[in-house]
Every structure is written in structure tokens, then in C-alpha cells.
Design a protein around this motif. Structure first.
Motif, PDB file in Angstrom:
ATOM      1  N   GLU A  41     -30.172 -33.238 114.835  1.00  0.00           N
ATOM      2  CA  GLU A  41     -30.140 -32.381 113.644  1.00  0.00           C
ATOM      3  C   GLU A  41     -28.741 -31.814 113.422  1.00  0.00           C
ATOM      4  OE1 GLU A  41     -32.343 -31.602 111.378  1.00  0.00           O
ATOM      5  OE2 GLU A  41     -34.153 -32.535 112.182  1.00  0.00           O
ATOM      6  N   MET A  42     -28.104 -31.382 114.506  1.00  0.00           N
ATOM      7  CA  MET A  42     -26.766 -30.816 114.387  1.00  0.00           C
ATOM      8  C   MET A  42     -25.741 -31.901 114.037  1.00  0.00           C
ATOM      9  SD  MET A  42     -26.893 -27.478 114.958  1.00  0.00           S
ATOM     10  CE  MET A  42     -25.349 -26.882 115.642  1.00  0.00           C
ATOM     11  N   GLY A  46     -22.949 -32.484 110.761  1.00  0.00           N
ATOM     12  CA  GLY A  46     -21.515 -32.621 110.987  1.00  0.00           C
ATOM     13  C   GLY A  46     -20.989 -31.884 112.187  1.00  0.00           C
ATOM     14  N   VAL A  47     -21.884 -31.506 113.144  1.00  0.00           N
ATOM     15  CA  VAL A  47     -21.457 -30.755 114.321  1.00  0.00           C
ATOM     16  C   VAL A  47     -21.572 -31.674 115.539  1.00  0.00           C
ATOM     17  CG1 VAL A  47     -21.777 -28.659 115.684  1.00  0.00           C
ATOM     18  CG2 VAL A  47     -22.371 -28.659 113.246  1.00  0.00           C
ATOM     19  N   SER A  48     -20.449 -32.003 116.159  1.00  0.00           N
ATOM     20  CA  SER A  48     -20.434 -32.908 117.302  1.00  0.00           C
ATOM     21  C   SER A  48     -21.133 -32.275 118.500  1.00  0.00           C
ATOM     22  CB  SER A  48     -18.996 -33.269 117.684  1.00  0.00           C
ATOM     23  OG  SER A  48     -18.329 -32.129 118.211  1.00  0.00           O
ATOM     24  N   VAL A  49     -21.536 -33.097 119.473  1.00  0.00           N
ATOM     25  CA  VAL A  49     -22.200 -32.569 120.671  1.00  0.00           C
ATOM     26  C   VAL A  49     -21.291 -31.620 121.444  1.00  0.00           C
ATOM     27  CG1 VAL A  49     -23.220 -33.178 122.901  1.00  0.00           C
ATOM     28  CG2 VAL A  49     -23.837 -34.463 120.855  1.00  0.00           C
ATOM     29  N   LEU A  55     -20.774 -23.855 120.654  1.00  0.00           N
ATOM     30  CA  LEU A  55     -21.525 -22.861 119.890  1.00  0.00           C
ATOM     31  C   LEU A  55     -22.646 -22.258 120.729  1.00  0.00           C
ATOM     32  CD1 LEU A  55     -21.774 -24.785 116.495  1.00  0.00           C
ATOM     33  CD2 LEU A  55     -20.403 -22.730 116.943  1.00  0.00           C
ATOM     34  N   ALA A  56     -23.334 -23.108 121.507  1.00  0.00           N
ATOM     35  CA  ALA A  56     -24.407 -22.614 122.363  1.00  0.00           C
ATOM     36  C   ALA A  56     -23.871 -21.638 123.401  1.00  0.00           C
ATOM     37  CB  ALA A  56     -25.119 -23.780 123.039  1.00  0.00           C
ATOM     38  N   ALA A  57     -22.667 -21.924 123.924  1.00  0.00           N
ATOM     39  CA  ALA A  57     -22.084 -21.047 124.937  1.00  0.00           C
ATOM     40  C   ALA A  57     -21.858 -19.640 124.391  1.00  0.00           C
ATOM     41  CB  ALA A  57     -20.775 -21.644 125.449  1.00  0.00           C
ATOM     42  N   ARG A  58     -21.651 -19.520 123.091  1.00  0.00           N
ATOM     43  CA  ARG A  58     -21.473 -18.196 122.490  1.00  0.00           C
ATOM     44  C   ARG A  58     -22.753 -17.360 122.570  1.00  0.00           C
ATOM     45  NH1 ARG A  58     -18.469 -19.629 116.729  1.00  0.00           N
ATOM     46  NH2 ARG A  58     -16.645 -20.707 117.588  1.00  0.00           N
ATOM     47  N   ALA A 104     -21.209 -25.593 109.362  1.00  0.00           N
ATOM     48  CA  ALA A 104     -21.992 -26.193 108.284  1.00  0.00           C
ATOM     49  C   ALA A 104     -22.698 -25.113 107.465  1.00  0.00           C
ATOM     50  CB  ALA A 104     -23.017 -27.166 108.871  1.00  0.00           C
ATOM     51  N   PRO A 105     -21.934 -24.219 106.832  1.00  0.00           N
ATOM     52  CA  PRO A 105     -22.565 -23.103 106.138  1.00  0.00           C
ATOM     53  C   PRO A 105     -23.444 -23.515 104.973  1.00  0.00           C
ATOM     54  CG  PRO A 105     -20.221 -23.225 105.615  1.00  0.00           C
ATOM     55  CD  PRO A 105     -20.467 -24.195 106.729  1.00  0.00           C
TER      56      PRO A 105
END
Length: 366
Positions: A41-42, A46-49, A55-58, A104-105
């Protein structure tokens, strides 16, 4: 669990890290499938692994501040399933990551999670026991990535929750009589500020010993985005909570019924904020009314068959209370993944997988 149950039942106990290890080792394949689903989905957004994991680490310090035990449990799940912690964070914060990502706003205008819920108070039922029911409308693939999770606790009520594998909670009830389900809502206040992931807020509410404590959890915690929570107690109380990120509006049952779909209903909410979800889900307007009108003639003797008939209503198909598969944004297929009927007084949860294909229920017990 019945031999013909359609979702694996996983039971965990002990301290947080040990619970997580038991969880991860029990269903590693389903957890891997959950990870693959949301990584995909990500990627389509347009969001790479590698960026996903950044982002998850945040969210790790955010989760730790909300509840250090949750972070320990998630680390245990990751270790047990053989995946990085960030992948378990992705599952538990998937709404915030998929729709609140600055990468991806534009996807904030393309939310596609539905749901229709109903609570029937004891005085409106044939058996005199509260029923709490829900159609979970989301990615059709989640029919193969979900489980029923039983959590045994020494210092809090035990709970039974229907959840995506790797998640800490979604819909469920606890041994203190509380039941909780959630529905998508969207408003113009969403994703303006950070907040605890919605799934973890639900988990903490389901750990509460009584209704007041569950409500205090919700009021104490800002959220990143809107959502609707339907909270009930087996003794005969229920309330609907329309949550904006910074404010909560509530709706009480009428004639023993409480029904909610995917639009703001509270008069105060409709005045104070802009409901941006109806552009995506205009069918929410009639799904809400259809369920209520199908149940109302049976008030006083409502049984599970009446609830099932209401949640299996096909008016407007595929955009019905029972959502048959249809294309959604980013090449997804949306459908009613499961229909869930809970009777917390008897400690039972009935679940139908892909009910548009097979209306049979499997029963799970706390």
C-alpha cells in the motif's frame, strides 16, 4: 475455537515481551502477509520500503510514551515472527502512516475504509443480553491476514479482539464486560498534529476495568486523525464517540439502539467541523438508516438473526451495508472483510469471513 473456525485463534499470556513472542511465533505467515499488504500500500503511494521504516521509526518514541509495555509487546511480536520492529509498527500505525505521511499528502483525500456498527441494549433483545455488532469494510485481502487474539492478563481484564495479524487490538471485548468497535471518519482537522496510533488507543480502552476508565483513556489522548468508537458494557450501557483529533462528540442510544456508519451525526460536530469523508462514502447516509430501520421493528425481541439480517443488507450493492468486492484507490479491492457479533455477557464473539460469499459464522470464546 471450533474446528471450522475461519480465523486462527491465538492465545497469549505473561509479561509484554513474552506475550509478543508467543504471538509472533504462532502466526508468522499471517504477520508476514500483513506486512506485505501495507508495504505494498505504501509503495503504491510512492513511499519506498527504506523510507517506510524511517517513518515507522518516528512512531517508536510516540508509542513508548503512550505505553512502554506496548512497545515491548511489539518487539516480541517482531522477534517471534522474524521481522524488524518497524514492520510491526507499520501494521499498528497503518492509518497514520498511509494517510498522514508527508511523502504522499494527496492520499488524505482517498481514504477508503468503511464499516457499519450497531449496539443493541439488553432491553431491546430477546435474551436480555447486550449485542455489539460490526461490519468491517476494508481491503479484501485482510480476510487472509486477520486473527482472533485472546490476551490473558494478571493486572487487567482478559480480552478477545479481532485484529490484523501483528496488531495489538481492533474490535473486541474484555472480561469486565466492555466491548469496542471502530468506524472510519474524516474531517478537516485530520493530520495536523501527531498522536498515538488509533489501534493502540483501542487496546488501552479494552484494558480498562470499567466504562469510565475506558472513556478517560480516550479523553486523555490526542489523536492524529478522526475516527468513530462504539463503546458498550454488558450491564446495559452504550455510547458512540465521534472523535476528531482534538475533540470528542457523543451520541446516546435511542429506543435501545445505537447505529453508526461513516459520517458525523452529532449536531455539535456537524456545526463545528467539516465532514470530508462523505465525498468518498456518501452511501454512509443510507447504510446508517438501513440498519436502524431493519432493527427497529424487532425492538424488545431482537436476536442474532435480526442483527445478521441488518448487517447483510444489500441495498445499493456493491455500496451496501454488506459490501461486495469493488475496485478502490491505488489498485485495491474493498469489501466487507468480516461481520462480527459480540455478546460480552456470555463471553462470545461470532465472526463470518467474507460474508458476501459465505454467511456462516464461527464462534470464539473468551
Amino acid at each position: 475455537m471450533n474446528d471450522d473456525a475461519v480465523f486462527p485463534r491465538v492465545e497469549i499470556e505473561g509479561p509484554p515481551r513474552e506475550r509478543g513472542l508467543q504471538y509472533g511465533r504462532a502466526v508468522p505467515e499471517r504477520i508476514a502477509a500483513s506486512v506485505a499488504l501495507y508495504q505494498g500500500e505504501m509503495l503504491r503511494r510512492g513511499v519506498s520500503v527504506p523510507r517506510q521504516r524511517e517513518l515507522a521509526a518516528r512512531f517508536v518514541p510516540v508509542i513508548g510514551a503512550f505505553g512502554a509495555d506496548y512497545l515491548d509487546e511489539m518487539q516480541g511480536i517482531a522477534d517471534g515472527a522474524g521481522v524488524p520492529l518497524e514492520d510491526i509498527v507499520l501494521i499498528n500505525a497503518r492509518t497514520e502512516m498511509m494517510y498522514g505521511s508527508h511523502d504522499a499528502p494527496e492520499v488524505q483525500s482517498k481514504l477508503v475504509e468503511g464499516c457499519t456498527g450497531a449496539i443493541i441494549l439488553p432491553e431491546a433483545t430477546r435474551a436480555g443480553r447486550l449485542l455489539h455488532a460490526h461490519n468491517w469494510d476494508w481491503r479484501a485481502e485482510c480476510a487472509d491476514t486477520s486473527i482472533v487474539l485472546c490476551i490473558r492478563r494478571d493486572n487487567a481484564p482478559d480480552m478477545l479482539t479481532f485484529v490484523e495479524a501483528g496488531g495489538l487490538a481492533r474490535h473486541g471485548f474484555n472480561s469486565a464486560g466492555l466491548a469496542l468497535t471502530g468506524n472510519f471518519l474524516q474531517s478537516d482537522r485530520d493530520f495536523k498534529a501527531p498522536g498515538a496510533p488509533l489501534g493502540l488507543v483501542r487496546r488501552k480502552m479494552l484494558e480498562a476495568p470499567n466504562m469510565a476508565a475506558a472513556l478517560k483513556v480516550l479523553w486523555a489522548q490526542p489523536r492524529a486523525c478522526s475516527n468513530n468508537l462504539m463503546l458498550s458494557h454488558s450491564d446495559g450501557e452504550a455510547i458512540d464517540l465521534e472523535c476528531a483529533p482534538d475533540e470528542i462528540f457523543w451520541i446516546a442510544p435511542e429506543q435501545g439502539l445505537l447505529v453508526h456508519a461513516n459520517h458525523f451525526v452529532s449536531p455539535a460536530a456537524r456545526v463545528k467541523l467539516r465532514d470530508t469523508g462523505l465525498a468518498t462514502f456518501p452511501d454512509s447516509l443510507y447504510r446508517d438508516r438501513r440498519v436502524r430501520s431493519l432493527l427497529a421493528p424487532h425492538v424488545g425481541h431482537i436476536a442474532r438473526e435480526h442483527v445478521t439480517a441488518a448487517l447483510f443488507d444489500t441495498f445499493g450493492a456493491p455500496d451496501a451495508v454488506l459490501r461486495s468486492p469493488k475496485p478502490a484507490v491505488f489498485d485495491a479491492i474493498s469489501a466487507t472483510v468480516a461481520t462480527i457479533i459480540m455478546e460480552p455477557a456470555s463471553g462470545t464473539m461470532q465472526v463470518a469471513r467474507k460474508p458476501y460469499e459465505d454467511p456462516r459464522f464461527s464462534e470464539y470464546r473468551l
